[in-house]
Structure formats: C-alpha cells, structure tokens
Design an enzyme around this catalytic site. Structure first.
Site, PDB file in Angstrom:
ATOM      1  N   GLU A  45       0.873  -1.166   0.000  1.00  0.00           N
ATOM      2  CA  GLU A  45       0.000   0.000   0.000  1.00  0.00           C
ATOM      3  C   GLU A  45       0.916   1.224   0.000  1.00  0.00           C
ATOM      4  O   GLU A  45       1.741   1.376   0.904  1.00  0.00           O
ATOM      5  CB  GLU A  45      -0.798  -0.073   1.305  1.00  0.00           C
ATOM      6  CG  GLU A  45      -2.001   0.763   1.380  1.00  0.00           C
ATOM      7  CD  GLU A  45      -2.665   0.572   2.747  1.00  0.00           C
ATOM      8  OE1 GLU A  45      -2.814  -0.582   3.211  1.00  0.00           O
ATOM      9  OE2 GLU A  45      -2.986   1.590   3.355  1.00  0.00           O
ATOM     10  N   ASP A  56      -4.434   9.774  10.567  1.00  0.00           N
ATOM     11  CA  ASP A  56      -3.117   9.227  10.875  1.00  0.00           C
ATOM     12  C   ASP A  56      -2.525   9.737  12.172  1.00  0.00           C
ATOM     13  O   ASP A  56      -2.738  10.884  12.567  1.00  0.00           O
ATOM     14  CB  ASP A  56      -2.148   9.542   9.730  1.00  0.00           C
ATOM     15  CG  ASP A  56      -2.400   8.641   8.538  1.00  0.00           C
ATOM     16  OD1 ASP A  56      -2.386   7.417   8.718  1.00  0.00           O
ATOM     17  OD2 ASP A  56      -2.639   9.167   7.442  1.00  0.00           O
TER      18      ASP A  56
END
Ligand SMILES: Cc1ncc(COP(=O)(O)O)c(C=O)c1O
Lengths: 256, 598
Positions: A45, A56
């Site tokens: 990914e 995040d």
C-alpha cells in the site's frame, strides 16, 4: 485482470505493507517496493502525503511531512510507478486522502492508477455514502475502491458496505488513528469475526498492528494484516530487516 | 443498493429535490426536456458534488459530447442513438448506452455493448428512448448481462419501482416522466420515487442531506461516521422539540444576556455621509463574541445525547473561552486544542480557559494554527468518540455541523430583522459580516436569504494583500476541495495540499470557508469582499473613537468594508454591520501595532 481477485484464492494469511511514498525521497520508492516483495509481502500500500492527514497518528504524519518537504505529489508518485520496468509481483494499492484526488481530477486519477498498475485505492475520508464520487471512474479502469469498516460501524452500514466490497475489506482494529500500539483490545476479535462471517471478500486487519502477539491474537479471525507505522519507522531507522519476523509470523503456514 | 437517477431536469428546485438521488440527468438531444450547456452548468451547481451528472445525447458528434462534458461538467454520458462502438470508446468519462427493448433480439444487441453501463428502456417516442412506457422486465431474466452494469428505465414511477428493483436487481434506476405532473417535474414525486427505490433500510445512510448545492457532505473517516449520523439524528430530534428551544433561549437570555441591541451609529453615519448605519451588538455577549450562542446550543445537545466530555478547537481563543465557559457552567469535561502560534498570540485567552477549568493542548504540528488545531481535535474525537462531543466553533466540518452551527447563530439575524423593522419600519438594504469559517455571517444572513431586496456582504481577510501569499481570502483565491469533513472552498496548492492562511486576526486565519457560504457565493446571493490587516487596524481606531466601541479585529474587517460600501449608498438607505465581538482579546495586538497612536 485485477490482481486483487487472486488474493481470494490464497490459503495463507496476507501481509500488506504500508509505506509513505517519498519519505526519504521519491527515488527510494522502487527500492522499498522491491525489498518488500522480496521479503514476501502479499501486497503493498503506497501512501500519498497530505497536509492534513486526520486519520493518521504521529509516525505517518511525520513521514508525510518529510515527503511533502521533498516535493512529493500524487502526480509524481503515479508517474514514478508507471515508469517502473522491473517486474511488480504483488498487487499495488494507493492510499490517499480525498483532496489530492479531487485536485488531480478523479477521472484522471483512475486512468493514471491503471497505467501505474494500481489494483486498488483506499481513500480514508471518502465514506461509503459518498463513494460514487470515485467509484464509477475507478470501476471503468478496473481499479478496486477498498472499503473500510470499524468498531463503530453500525450493523446496517456494515451489511451495505460488505455487499459492495471489492478486493478486500479493511477492518480497522482500533477506535482511533494509525500508529503502533502495545495492546489490541479484545473487542476487536468479536468484531473481525463478525465482519469475516459476512464478508464476500478477504478481511484484513489494520491500524495499530505492529507486533507478533497482535498477529497471534487475531490470526484465526482475519485473512490478513496491514502494517503501516511499524514499517514506515523501520525504513526510516534503516532497521527494516527487523520487520521480517513479523512478515514471517503472518505469511508462514501455521498449524495450531 | 440500487442507485437512482432523476433525468430530464430543467429547474433548480427540481435539482434540489433530487438531492438524495445518486445521479441527475440533463437532456441535450432535441426533446421537450432539452437544456443548453449553459443552463445545465447553472443547474449542476445545485447538485451535491458526489452526485453523478449525466448528459443524454442522440447521435451527437464526439466534439459536441466532449465540449458538453467539459463545460457542465458531466461525469457520465448517456447515448440513445446509433452511436458506433468507436465513439463509445472515445468518450473519456464512463458511458451508458441505451437500448429499447421490444423483444429478445434487442436483448442480444445490449449484451454486445462496449459501454460501461447499459440502460434498458421501452421503445420510445420522445427523444428516442424515454417514452415512459413499461417494457417486459422478464425479458431481462435470461440476458447475459451483469446486474452491476444494468440501468433500468421505462415507465418507472414510485408505485412500481420497488417491484422493478426486486425483479432485475439493477445498478441504477432511471426515471423522468414518472416523477412529473402535467409534463413538469414534481418535487414530491421525485422524493417519493427515491424513497421507494431505496427502501427504508438504507434511507438514512444514503441521503445527501447536508449539501448546500454541491458543497458540504460528510467526508470523515469511517470511525466517525456513526458519531456524525447519531449527531444528525439527535439534532433533528432536538430541533423539533419545543422544550429544547426553550432551554436554549433561556440560557441565551439569562446567561449570555440576549437580546442584544441593534444600535443606531449616529456619528459613524455622519462621518461616512451615506446610509443610516446600525450595529448588531454581539460584542455585548458574555465572553465577548457571538461564539457562545453556538457553544450553548451544542453543549445542551451533547448532554441530551448523554455525552459529558467536550473537545473543541480554537484559533483566537474566543471559541475556546466560550466552550470552557459553558463547560464550567454545565460541569462538563473540556479539552481545547490550540495552535502553538495562536497560544503565543492570545496569551490572555489561554489563561482564561485554564482559569475556567479547561485543559488547553498546544498543537505544534503543521503551521501550528487553527487548521492544525482542528486536525488534532478531529483525531482526539476519532479516538474518544463514544463519550465525547466535538463542539466545533464555526459553520464548518461534516454535516450536521454547518447546519447546526448556522441554526444556533441564526438568533443574530432573527433579532436583527425584528429590531430593524421596529426602528425603521422596513428591512435594511445592506448587511455586512466578517467571515472566518463563517458562523457569525451565516447566522446574520440566514434569516435574510429569502428577502431579495437585502444585499448581503461577507468580508474575509486579505492579510498583507491578495497578491501576496499572506492572506486568508478563501472565497477570492480559493478553489474547490475537501477539508475537515466538507467539500468547500480552500486555499491549496495545485497538488491539493492545503495552504496556511494568514491574517492579523486569529479568528479569520482559516484556509477554508463553510460550505453554505461557498454555495451562496456560487448562486450570487451573497457577495464576498476582502479587507487587509492595515485597513482593519484603521477601522479599529476610527470605530473606537466614533462610537466608543473597541471592536474585535475580526469585526473590524466588516466595519472597514462597510465604510467602502457606504460610499456607494444613498442617505435614505440602511446598512447593518454585525459587530461579532469586542476587542479585549486583541488589546496586546493593538498596543503593539498601533504604538505611537495619538
Ligand atoms: C469576534 C469574532 N468574530 C468572528 C470570528 C470568525 O469566525 P466566524 O466566521 O465563524 O464567525 C471569530 C473567530 O474566532 C471571532 O472571535
């Protein structure tokens, strides 16, 4: 054919490695991909840096900031990937926030993904409800739009999301943001078990997975694992070989 | 779940009514529903960004199709003629090819289509295809066609669509005449059709409420979807409950000190030599700005939802202080995220928050200002979503926040409207308010939106100048994008990275603007102007001396623009300025920037 479809047939558990494109310079990307596929990961990914990565934690955010400082953009990453002449043996995924895609043009994004041999796209701030913003364009290029489900996803939405799932389902294993964790909560097992029962495609667990004991705990209830912050950190510290036991722990045939 | 397309739209209100559809269609082929490219582009502005915009053509040239795709812009093309495969393949966006189904041989033609989607219809009389007649759906049962490519049309209406979906399981259903009355689209029928086609099961998750034209939406990580949906439901329920309204207004009057006067500014009126100037006095609110109107409303809602922990972001500290104040009042736990830069600029407010018992978290990421504080607040919310409410400070963020914040701030405009009629016996000619995220402005404007004689002007910050990189003029310089959960206007790079905004006023220092404002600008209902740091500072001095009110820096932007606008107005006209806050919080900046003032 979209390589993600091959994943379904696999017996062993999958290991999906997340890397931040251009952390340490864009020229590092091909090296990292080659290293990981040699190390035996199932899919890779590739994260696109964004100025406001709200899903995040600090590790990936900092990696993104380094990549942004190095001038990395979605366009440059896709161009770089399209230029690779070496054999890519594993499915490649792009993980990007929505805004860079909108700014690049959704249609162009889908087309360039195809050229770059991208099998699937993960857009964490594009929920199921708004998927048509990208879905038709991606479908036209045979690029899967990977859906996420979380501990807070309601039953109704879970059913609907799974019904349309392509490639694999990304089961988020923490109520929170990305980043290495010590503990994975027990509720997660119930959750992944439930998702797996209902899902027509493989279920991969991600967010917070960084240790062999996380893998041991969830092994029976998922089809694979997605590891991000731990890999990003290891590449940065040049200790990537320390990740290999984790890859082994996931992908090696396992008898109980 | 089956998607819905409403086709042949010609009027704005029908596009609005089709908000919850997945796709809307414009007919460019000769037909009684034909629209021009320009008209379609106008109409498309009223559809959510995530809705497909589909153009219907019959034997058009590739040039014509490409021009239309680009100008509207369209996201899909639907072909109803005898278009050759080469043309279908040449079109850059996904293509729907339509077939009239009379019998089995038509089914065979459809199976060979190279288009991304195939649309099946009864033989037509209108623009070849859409006849409104029903064909025999059972013909499809044996067709070798993936349901995921199939679009069903032809005589569908709210009564039969459920059965059609059940029988054929298509990707999408397409309706035009079935949602019309006397040859014209009908809002009620459009909504009934969508409801029937989607069934109640997924109704709530599929809806497109929360869009203002194409702006808005809920672009948040999956973990937050449950929370925003719950909030949406809780707010809708509370909004309809008179007891909730009463409680909210009780605190507004007993605690905030509303209603606030609409003061006639006699000396300002004389000095400017133009219209009669009135001031809406949000500066008189407890804590010194309009922010507390919203904080009370949201805190009451949070408690109603059983949440006793509050997280918020703040730029100038005004919203942080309002939130900390309300949390003290209601005994709620309170965490405020604030950029390190803003903490330095707004020391006094940081101390006020602490004194009130809130925890102030310094944000050192990114530009260390408001945008980064919102990021951290969102991350905190993602992690603590089960017991925490995110009390957002402006008309921003995922639905329902922009609508909810607007509603809580609308008390500003509602009072103003009542008061100006008491004073002058009529509505004002012009109303101005400053725009950061846009909450005081939307609260002031919203009650006037339908009064077309009232000109509305939003004022943003152009910092050191529009031609420098240091400004916060999102409306003037921004482009479309997604930040903090909504599709709106943003200051961003060509690669879609969000830029830092700059303004002397910490409260206007945000690189986005609320989705409803972006929409109001698009349709021309509100005009947006910008004022520099310098102009705002000059307004602070003149306003303080003429009216004895030291305004907040944010409000000074509206005042500075009002002076310019007043020059173009006559003496018999009326102008209203929203004085969103008082200048106490800005005293350190004033002392520094206005040093040597005599
Ligand atoms: C006094 C005052 N006015 C205006 C604003 C700008 O916010 P909004 O555009 O949401 O009204 C702020 C924000 O801190 C403020 O403190």
């Amino acid at each position: 054919m979209n390589r993600l479809k091959l994943l379904k047939e696999q017996d062993a558990k999958a290991f999906v490695a997340y890397i931040m494109a251009g952390d340490g310079g864009l020229e590092k990307l091909s090296e990292q991909v080659l290293y990981l596929q040699k190390a035996g990961v199932t899919a890779i990914e590739i994260g696109i840096p964004f100025s406001d990565p709200v899903a995040d934690g600090p590790t990936i955010e900092a990696a993104g900031n380094r990549a942004l400082k190095a001038g990395v953009t979605l366009e440059k990453v896709l161009k770089e990937m399209a230029s690779w002449t070496f054999e890519v043996e594993v499915p490649l995924l792009i993980m990007t926030y929505l805004n860079p895609v909108i700014s690049y043009g959704v249609e162009r994004f889908a087309k360039e993904c195809k050229k770059a041999r991208v099998s699937g796209v993960i857009i964490p701030d594009l929920p199921y409800e708004h998927r048509q913003l990208a879905q038709a364009f991606l479908k036209k290029e045979d690029v899967a739009l990977i859906q996420l489900v979380t501990l807070t996803t309601t039953e109704k939405r879970l059913e609907a999301i799974l019904q349309e799932a392509e490639g694999f389902v990304y089961a988020v294993t923490v109520t929170g943001i990305t980043g290495a964790r010590d503990q994975i909560s027990e509720d997660v097992r119930t959750f992944t078990r439930k998702v797996r029962e209902k899902s027509p495609v493989p279920v991969y667990a991600g967010f917070g997975i960084s240790k062999v004991q996380h893998v041991d705990m969830l092994r029976e209830d998922v089809d694979g694992f997605i590891v991000g912050s731990a890999i990003v950190e290891a590449f940065r510290n040049q200790t990537i070989e320390e990740i290999e036991p984790l890859i082994q722990a996931v992908t090696a045939p396992h008898s109980v | 779940m089956t998607k819905v397309k409403i086709c042949g739209l010609m009027e704005e209100r029908h596009v609005e009514a089709a908000k919850e559809a997945d796709a809307i269609g414009f007919v460019f082929a000769p037909s009684k529903r034909r629209v021009s490219i320009e008209r379609a582009a106008e109409l498309a502005k009223h559809a959510p960004v995530s809705a497909e915009k589909i153009g219907v053509f019959v034997n058009a040239s590739i040039e014509e199709i490409e021009e239309t795709v680009e100008k509207v812009p369209l996201t899909m093309v639907q072909l109803h003629g005898d278009e050759p495969d080469e043309l279908v393949q040449e079109i850059k966006v996904p293509v729907i090819q339509a077939f009239s189904i009379r019998g089995k041989e038509d089914v065979a033609r459809l199976e060979n289509s190279v288009a991304d989607f195939v649309l099946v219809d009864a033989p037509g009389t209108d623009y070849r295809g859409g006849s409104g007649h029903v064909f025999d759906w059972t013909l499809l049962e044996e067709a070798e066609i993936e349901a995921s490519r199939l679009i069903l049309a032809g005589g569908l209406n709210a009564e039969n669509v459920k059965a059609a979906v059940h029988q054929t399981g298509p990707y999408m259903v397409d309706v035009s005449s079935g949602v019309e009355t006397d040859g014209r689209k009908d809002e009620v029928k459009i909504q009934q059709f969508i409801q029937q086609a989607k069934g109640d099961s997924m109704q709530q998750t599929a809806d497109k409420t929360g869009f203002f034209g194409k702006y808005g939406g809920q672009f948040v990580p999956e973990t937050l979807m449950k929370a925003v949906k719950e909030l949406e439901d809780a707010y809708m329920e509370a909004k309809g409950d008179p007891a909730f309204k009463e409680e909210y207004h009780h605190y507004l009057s007993e605690y905030v000190g509303r209603e606030q006067p609409l003061t006639f500014a006699k000396r300002l009126t004389e000095a400017w030599g133009g219209p009669k100037v009135y001031l809406k006095r949000e500066d008189l609110n407890h804590t010194g700005a309009h922010k507390i109107n919203n904080a009370i409303g949201q805190a009451l809602l949070a408690m109603r939802m059983g949440k006793r922990k509050i997280v918020a972001e703040t730029g100038a500290g005004q919203h942080g202080v309002a939130t900390a104040t309300i949390c003290a009042l209601f005994d709620l736990e309170c965490v405020i995220f604030m950029g390190e830069e803003d903490i330095k600029r707004q020391q006094l407010n940081v101390f006020r928050m602490k004194l009130l018992g809130a925890k102030v978290e310094s944000v050192t990421k990114g530009s260390s200002t408001l945008k980064d504080a919102v990021n951290e607040a969102l991350r905190y919310w993602v992690t603590n979503v089960e017991d925490t409410h995110y009390l957002i400070g402006s008309a921003l963020g995922p639905h329902p926040f922009p609508t909810m914040v607007r509603d809580f701030q609308s008390v500003i405009g509602e009072e103003t409207k009542r008061q100006i009629v008491q004073h002058e016996g009529r509505l004002p000619d012009t109303v101005l308010a400053c725009v950061g995220g846009g909450s005081n402005a939307i609260g002031m404007f919203y009650p006037f939106l339908k009064d077309e004689s009232v000109r509305l002007i939003g004022v943003e910050a152009s910092g050191e100048g529009l031609d420098t990189e240091k400004h916060a003029a999102t409306m003037t310089k921004g482009t479309e994008g997604v930040l903090h959960g909504a599709f709106m206007k943003l200051l961003q790079t060509d690669a879609g990275q969000v830029l830092e905004a700059h303004s002397i006023s910490a409260g206007l220092d945000y690189p986005g603007i609320g989705p409803e404002h972006a929409y109001l600008a698009d349709i021309g209902r509100v005009k947006y102007e910008s004022i520099t740091d310098q102009e705002a500072l000059e307004a602070v001095v003149s306003f303080s001396r003429l009216e004895g009110i030291i305004p907040a820096l944010e409000s000074a932007h509206a005042i500075a623009q009002a002076e310019k606008t007043a020059k173009t107005m006559g003496k018999d006209e009326i102008l209203v300025i929203c004085v969103s806050g008082r200048g106490d919080k800005d005293m350190a900046t004033y002392a520094e920037r206005l040093e040597g003032l005599s």
